[in-house]
Design a protein around this motif. Sequence first.
Motif: not given
Ligand code: FMN
Length: 407
Positions: A108, A273, A308, A328
Amino acid sequence: MTISNIEDLRREARRKLPRMFFDYIDGGAFSERTLARNTEDFDRCTLEQRVLVDLSTRDLSTEFLGARYSMPAMLAPVGFAGSFWPDGEVQAAHAARDAKIPMCLSTFSINSIEEVGAAMPSGLSMQLYVFKDRELASEIMQRARQVGVTTLFLTADTNVSSVRERDTRNGFRTSSSLKLGTIVDLMSRPAWCVRMGLHGRLLLGNVKGKAGVPANLMAQAAYLSANVDASMSWSDLAWLRREWPGKLVVKGVLSVQDAGRALDGGADGVCVSNHGGRQLDGARSSISMLPEIARFVAGRAEVLLDSGIRRGSHIVKAIGLGADAVLLGRAYAYGLGASGRKGVRQAIELLRTETDLTLALMGMCSIDELRANRGAVQHRFTPGPGELAPDVGHLLDGIAREVQASH
Ligand SMILES: Cc1cc2nc3c(=O)[nH]c(=O)nc-3n(C[C@H](O)[C@H](O)[C@H](O)COP(=O)(O)O)c2cc1C
């Protein structure tokens, strides 16, 4: 404003972004308990202090996903990043490339795979959401291969999308058109409006122009979220394994059983995760599940971790408890929202400095040294079924080290 840590970048992002986008980054599912627990649980790990060690030559570089990088961290897939800053994904890729760490691009994304691939000729991974239309997934994989992507992350924890109540309130991804409240919110950040307005129209770069995909961002987001294949199961991993010849990482593993299924299905890695607390509210934190999953995987595949991470000490704890590297998420998304490429660079460098100092104050000079001295990170998590209590596990690890040293 002086930026001294990730929390400062978070505050800066809140000041710069319309509420709708800040909340999208910052928020989690339902009561946001897992979101909070992800970071809080790092406090249940302690670090061993060692002094009077020669720390004059230090190096955080390490190998993961088939290459050597400057530190054990990479940028996680973050959807819609190009709506936080113009060309957000390309800007993040530049920052990652400059910092010599890899990045995983979200399905996305606003920038397309090709645009980000051009900014990052090596070290780019692709994250895949599998849609009901499997052709679309196959096409995304083919395009990723063409730009040199070698690792695919299958996001396995989003067969259904959870509810993020902040997004519901803001109408983000729940409404296909702009409501008056949203327009007022956007106008409250005029600098963002000018930046984004000058840049041109926001669309999801990997799917825009495809038959059936709507022509505005809000509608595209709602459409694609509804089209993620809710029937995707472990048996489909075999299909993906056939389609993707490169490294395959299953992202969203939070149990030993699922790690086993991922390995049986041919995955080269698992990413421990819970989607940053954005999916199952009430799930355990990623860091608390890491020790038993890493012990189970035991070097048969790579173990990555996210959710986290806000401090370098969190990175040290994750590596000490068995991760090969961390992803991250919000840490760099806040940076991107705060000041684009510069902010992402700041996020990475803050975490690098913190990681280096934490390790040094533990009397260590390298990630390899930390890996060889894992007992230096202690934890107090509840052991899983069949697992040893942490103290017993560490005791045995300590005895094994002593025995090794005496030979
Ligand atoms: C704004 C946002 C959008 C995200 N979009 C996706 C995504 O499109 N695909 C995906 O696999 N994970 C997505 N994630 C999850 C991240 O890849 C990741 O697993 C997560 O942010 C880790 O946690 P943290 O934000 O506490 O570091 C998203 C996370 C955030 C914060």
